[in-house]
Design an enzyme around this catalytic site. Sequence first.
Site, PDB file in Angstrom:
ATOM      1  CB  CYS A   2      34.329  40.842  30.098  1.00 38.62           C
ATOM      2  SG  CYS A   2      35.317  42.122  29.318  1.00 38.62           S
ATOM      3  CG  ASP A 100      39.865  46.654  36.618  1.00 40.68           C
ATOM      4  OD1 ASP A 100      38.621  46.613  36.520  1.00 40.68           O
ATOM      5  OD2 ASP A 100      40.595  45.749  36.173  1.00 40.68           O
ATOM      6  CG  LEU A 268      46.583  26.440  34.825  1.00 42.84           C
ATOM      7  CD1 LEU A 268      46.433  26.651  33.313  1.00 42.84           C
ATOM      8  CD2 LEU A 268      45.513  25.473  35.326  1.00 42.84           C
TER       9      LEU A 268
END
Length: 655
Positions: A2, A100, A268
Amino acid sequence: MCGFVGFSDLTGGQDAARATADRMLAAVAHRGPDGSNWCHHRGVTFAHCALTFVDPDRGRQPFVSASGATALVLNGEIYNHEELRRELRAAGVRLRTAGDTEVLVELYERHGMKVLERVRGMYAFVLHDARTATTVLARDPMGKKPLYYTRVPGGIAFASELTALLRHPDAPRTPDVRALAGYLTLQAFCAPGSAVTDVYKVRPGSYLEHSGGRLREVEFWRPRLATAARTPGGRTPGAREAAARFEELFRAAVARRVMSTERRLGVLLSGGLDSSAVAAVAQQLSPQRPVLTFSAGFEQPDFDESAHARSVARHLGTEHHVVRIGGRELADVVESEYARADEPLADPSLLPTRIVCRTARQHVRGVLTGDGADELLLGYRYFQAERAIELLLRLMPAPRLEALVRTLVRRLPARSGNLPAAAALGLLARGLRAAPEHRFYLSTAPFGPAELPGLLRPDAHAALAGHDPFAEVSRLLDDQPGLTGVQRSQLAVVAHFLRDVILTKTDRGGMRSALELRSPFLDLDLVEYGNALPTSLKLRRFTGKYLLRRVAADWLPTDIVRRTKLGFRAPLAALLRNELRPLLLDTLSASALDRGGLFDTRAVRLLTDDHLSGRRDTSRKLWALLTYQLWYQALPTHTPSPACLDLTEEPHRAP
């Protein structure tokens, strides 16, 4: 994942507080597209935008504890929250969500800041405890998530990004010349400083307590190296035993990150050993369907590893995506984003990282990376060169070694891609008479400290009296006597390059597209085990990442396990001479530099002319200057008008 912002607000004026939170949060809205929220909690205003992985309906933030005493905003993931949740329930705690954030805030109310000894994850969080009128700002041990703060009238303001903090009406906006000097050497504005005077970052592994107008810093973790790892019986483990334990911890680290969410994650995949090992274990944990992997395919062969990545993907059976990258795509990132990007970062590999992350976000919300393996297990060629220097200095004095290396380097063929070991030795030898912990930076710096008087204007340079760009390195080494040169170099690389360059790049590269990047090699349990190993189990003679190569031999093709590291880089020299040439000339023009009053226009013009004419490659210097100037020209000098961001929801509270 966030973005969050907040500030002390003792007057409690709801309309003014909300307008300020609105403006600030708009600057980090890209970090959280799943909804936003705000609350005023007994003198502190919080605002948050979410990228959800667990319990999106009930886990909204800012989150207020069941008692109502503590409000918290969290950026990141607590990977062991299920284990901690079971402990809370066993103690009779009734939890309202599956997320969490609630676990963290309820554990805090019972154990205070000792909670940081228990959590495993990547995080930056701020909480306000009304019981003690204390605001706490905390960052995880490795510094994976950013957290900025400054003093404002009545208290402090804080934010996930510098850009957001500068939207607070009382935030300072004056560039910090001393921090700029560090940036020009270290490629980043290193914690605890920032690009703006009187704005700071929370140090990794630390938390700040603000109470009664005072700030207190507590360091709860720092990297420490030992010459041997001890088993419970007090023995130093052999290679087989160490490899078995390393594999156990590595598998657990990957599993924590994969299993902590029901959402599908990708990898990745560069084609190097580190990301290939991560992809191998991730695929083993997902036998029913292929893992999604993403790699960059550069037009310039010296920078392209896509063939190796495809080979690994075929071997593992992943669903592979290659993102084609040329000069135009790289230039577009600079032209469209850098003027409004966050704090300057002079690592050009951020460009391809952004492009690959943007593509990955079309398929997944999060990816695993191989970041941290080179620092943990001595994989960089610079560590091999440091080992060579250590040995050679026992045989000959430094002046003779310098002359020998200069002769060797002159005979090496010029290459723009991979960095041969002898060339790395030559770079390190430029700082041969410096301390081992300084050599890595002096050899790779865009500008060495000795170059700054000729680059900065006299009044700007005068502000640098007594400035030491390596102060944070010295702080970490002060209480660790007896380390070898290689170990001192390793700690120095962790102190700045890993924390302030690599992890800033991964956070920014992913979060501009609301993509979460998770790094198994930086799992705290794995890091602490690696730090306790003797150097010989990480750097075997001149082979780095010895344990990882040994473990991964059962998972990957032999050529991948043995191949030389290329590194994820961008073709910067060509980019500045071609696609970015107009932007470079405009941004570093004499008139543009005069408005800032920091850089000597003649010195910058010489660097520009030399590079564009092909006389010498000054691309690293120009890139550091260009990145800084693009940021500086967009630096706000006034409070922006309110942004149109909806913060209408109420905070999640106890029934």
